[in-house]
Scaffold this motif. Structure first.
Motif, PDB file in Angstrom:
ATOM      1  N   ILE A 247      58.511  38.471  47.274  1.00 20.08           N
ATOM      2  CA  ILE A 247      57.057  38.588  47.180  1.00 20.08           C
ATOM      3  C   ILE A 247      56.661  39.847  46.412  1.00 20.08           C
ATOM      4  O   ILE A 247      55.757  39.816  45.556  1.00 20.08           O
ATOM      5  N   ASP A 248      57.342  40.956  46.688  1.00 14.35           N
ATOM      6  CA  ASP A 248      57.013  42.211  45.991  1.00 14.35           C
ATOM      7  C   ASP A 248      57.236  42.075  44.488  1.00 14.35           C
ATOM      8  O   ASP A 248      56.412  42.533  43.681  1.00 14.35           O
ATOM      9  N   ARG A 249      58.324  41.431  44.092  1.00 16.55           N
ATOM     10  CA  ARG A 249      58.605  41.284  42.663  1.00 16.55           C
ATOM     11  C   ARG A 249      57.625  40.317  42.013  1.00 16.55           C
ATOM     12  O   ARG A 249      57.253  40.484  40.848  1.00 16.55           O
ATOM     13  N   TYR A 250      57.223  39.303  42.765  1.00 20.77           N
ATOM     14  CA  TYR A 250      56.226  38.372  42.226  1.00 20.77           C
ATOM     15  C   TYR A 250      54.916  39.091  41.953  1.00 20.77           C
ATOM     16  O   TYR A 250      54.329  38.957  40.876  1.00 20.77           O
ATOM     17  N   LEU A 251      54.447  39.876  42.920  1.00 12.14           N
ATOM     18  CA  LEU A 251      53.191  40.601  42.740  1.00 12.14           C
ATOM     19  C   LEU A 251      53.304  41.624  41.611  1.00 12.14           C
ATOM     20  O   LEU A 251      52.346  41.835  40.853  1.00 12.14           O
ATOM     21  N   GLU A 252      54.468  42.235  41.500  1.00 12.84           N
ATOM     22  CA  GLU A 252      54.681  43.195  40.411  1.00 12.84           C
ATOM     23  C   GLU A 252      54.598  42.508  39.045  1.00 12.84           C
ATOM     24  O   GLU A 252      54.063  43.065  38.082  1.00 12.84           O
ATOM     25  N   SER A 253      55.105  41.291  38.961  1.00 10.23           N
ATOM     26  CA  SER A 253      55.123  40.585  37.687  1.00 10.23           C
ATOM     27  C   SER A 253      53.741  40.071  37.280  1.00 10.23           C
ATOM     28  O   SER A 253      53.414  40.018  36.092  1.00 10.23           O
ATOM     29  N   VAL A 254      52.919  39.661  38.258  1.00  7.33           N
ATOM     30  CA  VAL A 254      51.593  39.125  37.904  1.00  7.33           C
ATOM     31  C   VAL A 254      50.545  40.225  37.788  1.00  7.33           C
ATOM     32  O   VAL A 254      49.460  39.988  37.253  1.00  7.33           O
ATOM     33  N   GLY A 255      50.875  41.418  38.261  1.00  4.88           N
ATOM     34  CA  GLY A 255      49.907  42.513  38.217  1.00  4.88           C
ATOM     35  C   GLY A 255      49.327  42.768  36.840  1.00  4.88           C
ATOM     36  O   GLY A 255      48.089  42.803  36.673  1.00  4.88           O
ATOM     37  N   PRO A 256      50.163  42.931  35.790  1.00  4.22           N
ATOM     38  CA  PRO A 256      49.606  43.170  34.448  1.00  4.22           C
ATOM     39  C   PRO A 256      48.750  42.011  33.938  1.00  4.22           C
ATOM     40  O   PRO A 256      47.794  42.223  33.171  1.00  4.22           O
ATOM     41  N   LEU A 257      49.050  40.784  34.345  1.00  2.00           N
ATOM     42  CA  LEU A 257      48.291  39.629  33.875  1.00  2.00           C
ATOM     43  C   LEU A 257      46.899  39.571  34.507  1.00  2.00           C
ATOM     44  O   LEU A 257      45.970  38.999  33.930  1.00  2.00           O
ATOM     45  N   LEU A 258      46.771  40.145  35.699  1.00  2.00           N
ATOM     46  CA  LEU A 258      45.501  40.094  36.418  1.00  2.00           C
ATOM     47  C   LEU A 258      44.819  41.457  36.491  1.00  2.00           C
ATOM     48  O   LEU A 258      43.897  41.662  37.289  1.00  2.00           O
ATOM     49  N   ALA A 259      45.277  42.391  35.672  1.00  2.00           N
ATOM     50  CA  ALA A 259      44.748  43.759  35.739  1.00  2.00           C
ATOM     51  C   ALA A 259      43.249  43.824  35.489  1.00  2.00           C
ATOM     52  O   ALA A 259      42.558  44.694  36.033  1.00  2.00           O
ATOM     53  N   ASP A 260      42.730  42.912  34.674  1.00  5.48           N
ATOM     54  CA  ASP A 260      41.305  42.925  34.342  1.00  5.48           C
ATOM     55  C   ASP A 260      40.478  42.039  35.257  1.00  5.48           C
ATOM     56  O   ASP A 260      39.267  41.881  35.039  1.00  5.48           O
ATOM     57  N   ASP A 261      41.093  41.449  36.241  1.00  5.09           N
ATOM     58  CA  ASP A 261      40.383  40.562  37.169  1.00  5.09           C
ATOM     59  C   ASP A 261      40.761  40.964  38.591  1.00  5.09           C
ATOM     60  O   ASP A 261      41.662  40.397  39.207  1.00  5.09           O
ATOM     61  N   LYS A 262      40.049  41.943  39.113  1.00  4.22           N
ATOM     62  CA  LYS A 262      40.387  42.485  40.424  1.00  4.22           C
ATOM     63  C   LYS A 262      40.246  41.443  41.522  1.00  4.22           C
ATOM     64  O   LYS A 262      41.022  41.423  42.484  1.00  4.22           O
ATOM     65  N   ALA A 263      39.276  40.551  41.389  1.00  4.97           N
ATOM     66  CA  ALA A 263      39.075  39.518  42.402  1.00  4.97           C
ATOM     67  C   ALA A 263      40.265  38.565  42.437  1.00  4.97           C
ATOM     68  O   ALA A 263      40.752  38.194  43.515  1.00  4.97           O
ATOM     69  N   ALA A 264      40.735  38.168  41.261  1.00  3.61           N
ATOM     70  CA  ALA A 264      41.889  37.263  41.200  1.00  3.61           C
ATOM     71  C   ALA A 264      43.145  37.947  41.725  1.00  3.61           C
ATOM     72  O   ALA A 264      43.970  37.327  42.408  1.00  3.61           O
TER      73      ALA A 264
END
Length: 328
Positions: free
Chosen positions: A24-41
């Motif tokens: 789970i931690d690695r998944y969140l780390e990987s999607v973080g840059p993709l969602l950096a501009d969408d705090k709600a998402a």
């Protein structure tokens, strides 16, 4: 004599199953840059990941149980099926790899091959590929030498004499070498199949491809002995004469090999139609049971030895994209 090629397979570490928290931690780390501009998402993704973590123990245990049924890795069978056999895009760009082999500096002491240009040399990136429509003596001799050295390598694998690849950490998996020869990918709708069995591994033939025409060539005699260079050269010259005559008379068969370069489901549909015709059964069987395929092209580079992206594309994919190859 060194250890058998597969003698240290039992020493290889198994692919570990990561802990749920780590996954789970690695998944969140990987999607973080993709969602950096969408705090709600990002917040919603984090919430769902936390909710999944609370109920995922049963799935994790199923994975542990499945791993116990696999020879070496819980991922291997899934990766083969989902990442390769189920992948529907063309193989020549999306899956198959290729490499170049050093030019033979002096084939049989008769002909000197052109020296490859260096990236710093003039003409390295400006060269072009031209069509000569001719096959050369040098080409035939080099093809036979390539065939013989490839059979040497196959026999090393078959007899377990191939040295084990190693790193500082220990031996590497050698099983992949057993999948090089007598292995064929058969197109099927949705997910392809692989064929490798006693018949294909014990085959005495290879496929020769010229102008999209397929020829079966015996490289071992009826007693299982390797044919000498001279006999193979004579066979290649006979095949070249045949394909040139058929081309001159307009009697070449349709360019079936190009279908292996296309979308897998389109090729699967075409292959199913080919299988329906009894006249094709022997040809399809010969293709599946060949140890490997060799393509003879009639192109040359100008200036000699120049290599650029266009030439690399031509050498990998034929004079015309996808032609004169069998990507399966």
């Amino acid at each position: 004599m060194g250890p058998h090629t597969l003698s240290e397979q039992g020493k290889l570490p198994r692919l570990p199953i990561p802990a749920l928290n780590q996954t789970i931690d690695r998944y969140l780390e990987s999607v973080g840059p993709l969602l950096a501009d969408d705090k709600a998402a990002l917040a919603e993704t984090q919430r769902r990941a936390s909710a999944f973590l609370k109920v995922a123990d049963r799935l994790q245990q199923r994975l542990v149980s499945y791993d116990a049924t696999q020879e070496s890795s819980w991922l291997e069978a899934w990766w083969l099926e989902l990442a390769y056999l189920s992948w529907r895009e063309g193989l020549c760009i999306n899956s198959n790899y290729w490499l170049t082999i050093a030019d033979d500096p002096n084939a049989y002491g008769l002909t000197t091959a052109p020296k490859p240009l260096l990236p710093s040399d003039e003409g390295y990136s400006a060269g072009k590929v031209w069509e000569s429509n001719e096959y050369s003596e040098f080409q035939v001799r080099r093809a036979v030498r390539f065939i013989q050295r490839t059979l040497d390598f196959k026999e090393l694998v078959d007899e377990g004499r191939l040295p084990i690849d190693r790193t500082k950490a220990g031996p590497q998996c050698m099983r992949q070498y057993t999948c090089i020869f007598g292995m064929t990918r058969i197109p099927r709708m949705g997910c392809d199949q692989l064929r490798q069995d006693k018949t294909t591994m014990g085959s005495r033939t290879i496929m020769l491809i010229l102008k999209d025409q397929l020829y079966s060539v015996d490289v071992y005699d009826s007693a299982g002995h390797r044919k000498p260079n001279g006999d193979l050269e004579s066979e290649l010259h006979t095949i070249i004469a045949d394909v040139v005559m058929r081309a001159d008379q307009g009697e070449l068969d349709p360019a079936i090999p190009v279908l292996t370069a296309g979308h897998r489901d389109r090729w699967s549909a075409a292959y199913a139609e080919l299988e329906k015709q009894p006249a094709n059964h022997a040809t399809l069987a010969a293709i599946q049971e060949a140890l490997f395929a060799v393509s003879l092209d009639t192109t040359y580079s100008d200036p000699f030895g120049s290599i650029n992206a266009h030439q690399q594309n031509m050498k990998c994919h034929g004079t015309e994209p996808g032609h004169n190859r069998w990507y399966d």
